[in-house]
Design a protein around this motif. Structure first.
Motif, PDB file in Angstrom:
ATOM      1  N   THR A  18      24.370 -77.763  37.860  1.00 22.55           N
ATOM      2  CA  THR A  18      23.664 -78.231  39.071  1.00 22.55           C
ATOM      3  C   THR A  18      22.184 -77.923  38.927  1.00 22.55           C
ATOM      4  O   THR A  18      21.800 -76.881  38.383  1.00 22.55           O
ATOM      5  N   THR A  19      21.348 -78.860  39.418  1.00 20.99           N
ATOM      6  CA  THR A  19      19.887 -78.657  39.320  1.00 20.99           C
ATOM      7  C   THR A  19      19.308 -78.306  40.687  1.00 20.99           C
ATOM      8  O   THR A  19      19.720 -78.864  41.699  1.00 20.99           O
ATOM      9  N   THR A  20      18.322 -77.376  40.764  1.00 17.97           N
ATOM     10  CA  THR A  20      17.656 -76.981  42.020  1.00 17.97           C
ATOM     11  C   THR A  20      16.177 -77.360  42.002  1.00 17.97           C
ATOM     12  O   THR A  20      15.425 -76.982  42.871  1.00 17.97           O
ATOM     13  N   THR A  21      15.791 -78.110  41.001  1.00 11.67           N
ATOM     14  CA  THR A  21      14.378 -78.510  40.905  1.00 11.67           C
ATOM     15  C   THR A  21      14.068 -79.578  41.955  1.00 11.67           C
ATOM     16  O   THR A  21      14.795 -80.564  42.070  1.00 11.67           O
ATOM     17  N   SER A  22      12.919 -79.351  42.749  1.00 11.00           N
ATOM     18  CA  SER A  22      12.524 -80.323  43.777  1.00 11.00           C
ATOM     19  C   SER A  22      12.072 -81.603  43.128  1.00 11.00           C
ATOM     20  O   SER A  22      11.456 -81.592  42.054  1.00 11.00           O
ATOM     21  N   SER A  23      12.341 -82.683  43.810  1.00 11.05           N
ATOM     22  CA  SER A  23      11.949 -83.983  43.258  1.00 11.05           C
ATOM     23  C   SER A  23      10.436 -84.165  43.259  1.00 11.05           C
ATOM     24  O   SER A  23       9.905 -84.983  42.510  1.00 11.05           O
ATOM     25  N   THR A  24       9.706 -83.427  44.137  1.00  8.16           N
ATOM     26  CA  THR A  24       8.244 -83.570  44.225  1.00  8.16           C
ATOM     27  C   THR A  24       7.513 -82.372  43.646  1.00  8.16           C
ATOM     28  O   THR A  24       6.348 -82.492  43.264  1.00  8.16           O
ATOM     29  N   GLY A  25       8.161 -81.217  43.645  1.00  4.97           N
ATOM     30  CA  GLY A  25       7.506 -80.018  43.138  1.00  4.97           C
ATOM     31  C   GLY A  25       6.574 -79.369  44.155  1.00  4.97           C
ATOM     32  O   GLY A  25       5.803 -78.468  43.812  1.00  4.97           O
ATOM     33  N   TYR A  26       6.580 -79.802  45.453  1.00  6.03           N
ATOM     34  CA  TYR A  26       5.716 -79.233  46.484  1.00  6.03           C
ATOM     35  C   TYR A  26       6.365 -77.971  47.053  1.00  6.03           C
ATOM     36  O   TYR A  26       7.581 -77.817  47.024  1.00  6.03           O
ATOM     37  N   ILE A  27       5.539 -77.083  47.633  1.00  7.76           N
ATOM     38  CA  ILE A  27       6.057 -75.863  48.265  1.00  7.76           C
ATOM     39  C   ILE A  27       5.791 -75.916  49.775  1.00  7.76           C
ATOM     40  O   ILE A  27       4.987 -76.731  50.265  1.00  7.76           O
ATOM     41  N   TRP A  28       6.455 -75.052  50.525  1.00 12.51           N
ATOM     42  CA  TRP A  28       6.252 -74.945  51.981  1.00 12.51           C
ATOM     43  C   TRP A  28       4.883 -74.299  52.243  1.00 12.51           C
ATOM     44  O   TRP A  28       4.514 -73.329  51.564  1.00 12.51           O
ATOM     45  N   PRO A  29       4.100 -74.789  53.226  1.00 13.84           N
ATOM     46  CA  PRO A  29       2.715 -74.297  53.399  1.00 13.84           C
ATOM     47  C   PRO A  29       2.606 -72.916  54.048  1.00 13.84           C
ATOM     48  O   PRO A  29       1.538 -72.302  53.975  1.00 13.84           O
ATOM     49  N   LEU A  30       3.660 -72.436  54.725  1.00  9.39           N
ATOM     50  CA  LEU A  30       3.606 -71.138  55.401  1.00  9.39           C
ATOM     51  C   LEU A  30       4.712 -70.242  54.865  1.00  9.39           C
ATOM     52  O   LEU A  30       5.883 -70.644  54.815  1.00  9.39           O
ATOM     53  N   SER A  59      -1.349 -94.084  54.705  1.00  8.08           N
ATOM     54  CA  SER A  59      -0.438 -94.079  55.841  1.00  8.08           C
ATOM     55  C   SER A  59       0.324 -92.760  55.875  1.00  8.08           C
ATOM     56  O   SER A  59       0.714 -92.221  54.820  1.00  8.08           O
ATOM     57  N   TYR A  60       0.525 -92.253  57.085  1.00  2.72           N
ATOM     58  CA  TYR A  60       1.244 -91.000  57.227  1.00  2.72           C
ATOM     59  C   TYR A  60       2.752 -91.244  57.132  1.00  2.72           C
ATOM     60  O   TYR A  60       3.287 -92.178  57.749  1.00  2.72           O
ATOM     61  N   VAL A  61       3.414 -90.373  56.353  1.00  2.00           N
ATOM     62  CA  VAL A  61       4.854 -90.492  56.141  1.00  2.00           C
ATOM     63  C   VAL A  61       5.510 -89.166  56.485  1.00  2.00           C
ATOM     64  O   VAL A  61       4.839 -88.132  56.647  1.00  2.00           O
ATOM     65  N   ASN A  62       6.826 -89.181  56.587  1.00  2.00           N
ATOM     66  CA  ASN A  62       7.578 -87.974  56.914  1.00  2.00           C
ATOM     67  C   ASN A  62       7.370 -86.944  55.801  1.00  2.00           C
ATOM     68  O   ASN A  62       7.650 -87.202  54.619  1.00  2.00           O
ATOM     69  N   PRO A  63       6.858 -85.725  56.163  1.00  2.00           N
ATOM     70  CA  PRO A  63       6.563 -84.740  55.113  1.00  2.00           C
ATOM     71  C   PRO A  63       7.795 -84.009  54.571  1.00  2.00           C
ATOM     72  O   PRO A  63       7.704 -83.334  53.533  1.00  2.00           O
ATOM     73  N   HIS A  64       8.935 -84.092  55.279  1.00  2.00           N
ATOM     74  CA  HIS A  64      10.114 -83.318  54.866  1.00  2.00           C
ATOM     75  C   HIS A  64      10.560 -83.600  53.423  1.00  2.00           C
ATOM     76  O   HIS A  64      10.899 -82.663  52.681  1.00  2.00           O
ATOM     77  N   PRO A  65      10.624 -84.854  52.966  1.00  2.00           N
ATOM     78  CA  PRO A  65      11.034 -85.107  51.578  1.00  2.00           C
ATOM     79  C   PRO A  65      10.139 -84.437  50.544  1.00  2.00           C
ATOM     80  O   PRO A  65      10.538 -84.250  49.400  1.00  2.00           O
ATOM     81  N   TYR A  66       8.905 -84.073  50.961  1.00  2.00           N
ATOM     82  CA  TYR A  66       7.957 -83.465  50.027  1.00  2.00           C
ATOM     83  C   TYR A  66       8.088 -81.947  49.999  1.00  2.00           C
ATOM     84  O   TYR A  66       7.974 -81.326  48.938  1.00  2.00           O
ATOM     85  N   VAL A  67       8.265 -81.332  51.179  1.00  2.00           N
ATOM     86  CA  VAL A  67       8.251 -79.859  51.247  1.00  2.00           C
ATOM     87  C   VAL A  67       9.590 -79.282  51.648  1.00  2.00           C
ATOM     88  O   VAL A  67       9.725 -78.055  51.758  1.00  2.00           O
ATOM     89  N   GLY A  68      10.550 -80.115  51.993  1.00  2.00           N
ATOM     90  CA  GLY A  68      11.867 -79.621  52.377  1.00  2.00           C
ATOM     91  C   GLY A  68      11.923 -79.143  53.811  1.00  2.00           C
ATOM     92  O   GLY A  68      11.056 -79.440  54.632  1.00  2.00           O
ATOM     93  N   TYR A  69      12.991 -78.390  54.139  1.00  2.00           N
ATOM     94  CA  TYR A  69      13.239 -77.887  55.483  1.00  2.00           C
ATOM     95  C   TYR A  69      13.283 -79.048  56.462  1.00  2.00           C
ATOM     96  O   TYR A  69      12.696 -79.038  57.513  1.00  2.00           O
TER      97      TYR A  69
END
Length: 458
Positions: free
Chosen positions: A322-334, A448-458
């Protein structure tokens, strides 16, 4: 303008002022919503925000100037009313002095008539005295020239003692009559002279009173002229100030019209951004679905290959990877704070109360001073202040992707600076149009602004 008309005029101005402020507040409410929504238009937003802030400040300054001018007019009207009331008092006193002068003039005329009558009586008395004195001198002269012979003959011709006594008494009475008449006439003359002197004293007193009243009246006329000039100056100043108010009102109307036009432009940009965002979201969703399907097929193929290899070697143990690597590689800002108070998409605006307001990011609760990290490496596109976003940052990560951080209390980076993933770029705060401390985090893709969840998770 009478008091009633002036009051009506002031009420009308007050209503106009309230309507203008109501219109201004309505525009500001719309503007708050639009500035929240139209962050999606990208680099245009800071320009609009600055222009709108200038117009807001101009309108506010003009409203303050207009209020100051209106208060100045109210103070001038009050001073004018006081002066007009004082003029009314002066007019009343002038009327009183005029009545006094008329009464004094009448009294003087009466005294002058009495003096003229007294002078006439005095002249008659002096004439009577002169006549009486002349007659007495003639008798004395006659007696002196003829001596006492005539008197002696007159007495000797008496036939009886009674006749003698009567003639002697007659002569005595004539002499005494002359003396008495002269004394009486002199007394009458003195009485007339005393009356004349009293009348002349009364005349002098009346003349003095008349001069005093005339002097007071002259002083009042000078004061009245000065007060009337003050009223004219008030009228001139009020008219000039009203012209200034009209000019300020025209300037406010022009600023409000320009602001309305700019809001319409922002609204148009917002709609275009929403359409672009919807299109981008649909494309991203379709792309994500395709990628997910491709990934699933690849994983299935890999699993099949692994199973085949294991079987051919005679190994009976199955291996699962199983892989746990994020598809975007972004981290949570806080770090340590993940509670989201407002999600991406339509909502009721927490400040303006506007229903179905479009929220272009996610609000993450954190106390003031919490460190904000860059979710990925990139170049700082802007780090500035906006009346709506407060202190905010935009980072260009390449490929048309920007991360946006709003309502910061402090900024640690500046435009043009290169930052690394995880680097602290700002602190959480409550600047701009907010209800409390939090981080508004957003992702902008190709403008254009898009849903940030796919990028940072949670």
């Amino acid at each position: 303008m009478d008091l009633k008309s002036w009051q009506g005029h002031e009420i009308s101005k007050m209503i106009t002022r309230k309507r203008s402020r109501k219109f201004y507040r309505g525009l500001m409410g719309k503007l708050a919503l639009l500035l929240t929504v139209t962050v999606s238009v990208g680099a245009v937003v800071p320009v609009y925000a600055t222009s709108v802030e200038e117009k807001e400040q101009n309108i506010s300054d003009l409203e303050d100037q207009k209020e100051d001018l209106e208060e100045y007019i109210e103070s001038l009207e009050a001073l004018k009313a006081d002066t007009e009331a004082y003029i009314a008092e002066i007019d009343s006193k002038m009327a009183d002095y005029t009545e006094q002068l008329v009464a004094l003039q009448t009294s003087l005329a009466e005294v002058e008539t009495q003096i003229a009558d007294t002078e006439e009586q005095l002249a008659e008395a002096e004439e009577d005295i002169e006549d009486q004195y002349a007659a007495m001198k003639l008798r004395i002269k006659y007696m002196y020239e003829n001596g006492n012979t005539q008197i002696l003959e007159l007495l000797l011709e008496s036939t009886t003692l009674t006749d003698f006594l009567n003639k002697a008494e007659y002569i005595t009475q004539i002499s005494e009559y002359d003396r008495n008449m002269l004394v009486k006439m002199q007394e009458t003359k003195q009485l007339i002279e005393d009356s004349k002197a009293a009348l002349e004293a009364q005349q002098a007193e009346l003349e003095t009173l008349k001069a005093e009243v005339e002097e007071k009246q002259d002083d009042l006329e000078i004061l009245l002229a000065a007060k009337q000039e003050e009223v004219e100056n008030y009228n001139t100043t009020i008219a000039s100030t009203e012209n200034e108010i009209d000019e300020v009102s025209d300037a406010i109307a022009a600023e409000e019209a320009a602001l309305q036009k700019q809001i319409e432009e922002i609204e148009s940009s917002r709609k275009a951004a929403e359409e672009a965002s919807s299109k981008a979201a649909a494309e991203a969703s379709s792309k994500a679905a395709a990628e997910a399907a491709s990934k699933a097929a690849a994983e299935a193929a890999a699993a099949a290959a692994t199973t085949t290899t294991g079987s051919s070697s005679g190994d009976t143990t199955t291996t699962t990877t199983t892989t746990t690597t994020s598809s975007t590689g972004y981290i949570w800002p806080l770090s340590g704070y993940h509670y989201i108070t407002s999600e991406f998409g339509y909502r009721t605006h927490p400040v303006t109360g506007e229903a179905y307001s479009y929220h272009q990011g996610i609000d993450i609760y954190a106390p003031t001073g919490t460190s904000i990290m860059a979710v990925a490496s990139g170049t700082v596109a802007w780090a500035s202040y906006s009346s709506t976003a407060g202190y905010w940052i935009g980072i260009d990560h390449g490929g048309g992707v920007y991360s946006v951080y709003m309502h910061c209390s402090k900024l640690y980076v500046s435009a043009g600076q290169t930052v690394s993933q995880g680097e602290v770029i700002a602190l959480v705060g409550a600047t701009g149009r907010v209800t409390g401390p939090h981080l508004h985090f957003a992702i902008r893709l190709n403008g254009s602004y898009v849903n940030p969840h796919p990028y940072v998770g949670y």
